[in-house]
Design a protein around this motif. Structure first.
Motif, PDB file in Angstrom:
ATOM      1  N   THR A  14       0.834  -1.203   0.000  1.00 44.84           N
ATOM      2  CA  THR A  14       0.000   0.000   0.000  1.00 44.84           C
ATOM      3  C   THR A  14       0.867   1.250   0.000  1.00 44.84           C
ATOM      4  N   HIS A  15       2.002   1.213   0.677  1.00 47.10           N
ATOM      5  CA  HIS A  15       2.944   2.335   0.640  1.00 47.10           C
ATOM      6  C   HIS A  15       3.416   2.589  -0.783  1.00 47.10           C
ATOM      7  N   VAL A  16       3.773   1.512  -1.481  1.00 46.35           N
ATOM      8  CA  VAL A  16       4.227   1.645  -2.868  1.00 46.35           C
ATOM      9  C   VAL A  16       3.110   2.197  -3.748  1.00 46.35           C
ATOM     10  N   THR A 156      13.945  -1.541   1.178  1.00 41.64           N
ATOM     11  CA  THR A 156      14.942  -1.590   2.250  1.00 41.64           C
ATOM     12  C   THR A 156      14.547  -0.777   3.473  1.00 41.64           C
ATOM     13  N   GLY A 157      13.577   0.111   3.307  1.00 43.07           N
ATOM     14  CA  GLY A 157      13.224   1.015   4.403  1.00 43.07           C
ATOM     15  C   GLY A 157      13.929   2.350   4.312  1.00 43.07           C
ATOM     16  N   ASP A 158      14.896   2.447   3.403  1.00 42.81           N
ATOM     17  CA  ASP A 158      15.574   3.719   3.151  1.00 42.81           C
ATOM     18  C   ASP A 158      14.749   4.493   2.128  1.00 42.81           C
ATOM     19  N   ASP A 159      14.253   5.676   2.513  1.00 47.63           N
ATOM     20  CA  ASP A 159      13.321   6.419   1.661  1.00 47.63           C
ATOM     21  C   ASP A 159      13.908   6.746   0.293  1.00 47.63           C
ATOM     22  N   ASP A 160      15.142   7.213   0.260  1.00 53.01           N
ATOM     23  CA  ASP A 160      15.743   7.595  -1.010  1.00 53.01           C
ATOM     24  C   ASP A 160      15.933   6.388  -1.919  1.00 53.01           C
ATOM     25  N   ASP A 162      14.339   3.482  -1.758  1.00 53.89           N
ATOM     26  CA  ASP A 162      13.042   2.933  -2.147  1.00 53.89           C
ATOM     27  C   ASP A 162      12.375   3.807  -3.197  1.00 53.89           C
ATOM     28  N   LEU A 163      12.526   5.119  -3.098  1.00 54.87           N
ATOM     29  CA  LEU A 163      11.965   6.019  -4.105  1.00 54.87           C
ATOM     30  C   LEU A 163      12.585   5.751  -5.466  1.00 54.87           C
ATOM     31  N   PHE A 164      13.880   5.509  -5.502  1.00 53.84           N
ATOM     32  CA  PHE A 164      14.555   5.201  -6.774  1.00 53.84           C
ATOM     33  C   PHE A 164      13.970   3.926  -7.388  1.00 53.84           C
ATOM     34  N   VAL A 165      13.738   2.906  -6.554  1.00 52.17           N
ATOM     35  CA  VAL A 165      13.173   1.645  -7.050  1.00 52.17           C
ATOM     36  C   VAL A 165      11.759   1.868  -7.579  1.00 52.17           C
ATOM     37  N   ILE A 166      10.973   2.667  -6.863  1.00 46.60           N
ATOM     38  CA  ILE A 166       9.612   2.972  -7.294  1.00 46.60           C
ATOM     39  C   ILE A 166       9.621   3.721  -8.616  1.00 46.60           C
ATOM     40  N   GLN A 167      10.511   4.665  -8.774  1.00 43.59           N
ATOM     41  CA  GLN A 167      10.608   5.409 -10.037  1.00 43.59           C
ATOM     42  C   GLN A 167      11.021   4.501 -11.187  1.00 43.59           C
ATOM     43  N   MET A 168      11.876   3.523 -10.918  1.00 43.01           N
ATOM     44  CA  MET A 168      12.252   2.561 -11.953  1.00 43.01           C
ATOM     45  C   MET A 168      11.051   1.707 -12.350  1.00 43.01           C
ATOM     46  N   LEU A 169      10.228   1.342 -11.381  1.00 41.67           N
ATOM     47  CA  LEU A 169       9.008   0.600 -11.676  1.00 41.67           C
ATOM     48  C   LEU A 169       8.085   1.424 -12.570  1.00 41.67           C
ATOM     49  N   MET A 170       7.923   2.700 -12.254  1.00 41.44           N
ATOM     50  CA  MET A 170       7.067   3.565 -13.064  1.00 41.44           C
ATOM     51  C   MET A 170       7.610   3.698 -14.487  1.00 41.44           C
ATOM     52  N   HIS A 171       8.924   3.779 -14.611  1.00 40.79           N
ATOM     53  CA  HIS A 171       9.534   3.845 -15.938  1.00 40.79           C
ATOM     54  C   HIS A 171       9.220   2.578 -16.730  1.00 40.79           C
TER      55      HIS A 171
END
Length: 212
Positions: A14-16, A156-160, A162-171
């Protein structure tokens, strides 16, 4: 884009989903979040009907917080069997592939998953089931056909980070949607973006239709 976010309770799905929805909202395009719990209808109605009017590339995005893989995991655990049969599973996979859907399974360290489940007192799963749930998701992952876009996401719980991973998913989701645009004119087609062969003239019958 059409993103399907799967994973065990407490993994951060849900966070993602909310993070992606917030990022997409800044573009001014339409964003819709759908959620699935236990099945209440047949699998085709449950997992295809809500997405039938989605067309990739038109500035509308749908993010699914758990979808058809969740039934393959939790159905056997909670009821002893899944209410989705193999034929329905195959059709849903082809339906999603034609629309450029990307299915991602969210992974989080098991101890963190257990603590989250214990803290919130989940009704569907217990902390001691975390390992079994994760194993079942990985089994479901291995059965995804070649034409389905699938990813594993490790948080990982690291915001930065995890944000990078989320942006890669969106790409990846944007690319899959762009690739699927070539089939938008073929309204009834289901299957891979680049099929090796076609079956013509088949359609799903109405279960309420009386044979003549």
């Amino acid at each position: 884009m059409l993103l399907i976010v799967e994973g065990p309770d407490g993994a951060g799905k849900t966070h993602v989903v909310n993070r992606i929805a917030d990022l997409l909202a800044t573009t001014g395009e339409d964003v819709e979040v759908l959620h699935k719990g236990p099945m209440t209808s047949d699998a085709i109605t449950e997992y295809e009907t809500p997405l039938e009017d989605y067309v990739p590339g038109l500035g509308r995005h749908i993010i699914c917080d758990r979808w058809n893989l969740g039934e393959l995991v939790y159905g056997p655990m909670l009821r002893g069997e899944s209410h989705m049969n193999e034929a329905e599973r195959r059709h849903i996979d082809m339906f999603l592939a034609k629309r450029g859907a990307v299915t991602v399974i969210v992974h989080t360290p098991m101890e963190l998953v257990r603590r989250r489940i214990e803290k919130r007192g989940d009704d569907l799963s217990k902390a001691d089931q975390a390992e079994e749930i994760i194993d079942r998701y990985m089994q479901a992952w291995t059965t995804l056909p070649w034409h389905v876009h699938g990813l594993n996401m490790i948080l990982t719980g690291d915001d930065d980070q995890d944000l990078f991973v989320i942006q890669m998913l969106m790409h990846h989701g944007a690319y899959a949607a762009f690739d699927a645009m070539r089939l938008t004119q073929f309204l009834s087609y289901v299957g891979p973006i680049t099929p090796h062969y076609l079956l013509i003239g088949e359609r799903r019958g109405d279960p309420n239709e009386t044979a003549s």
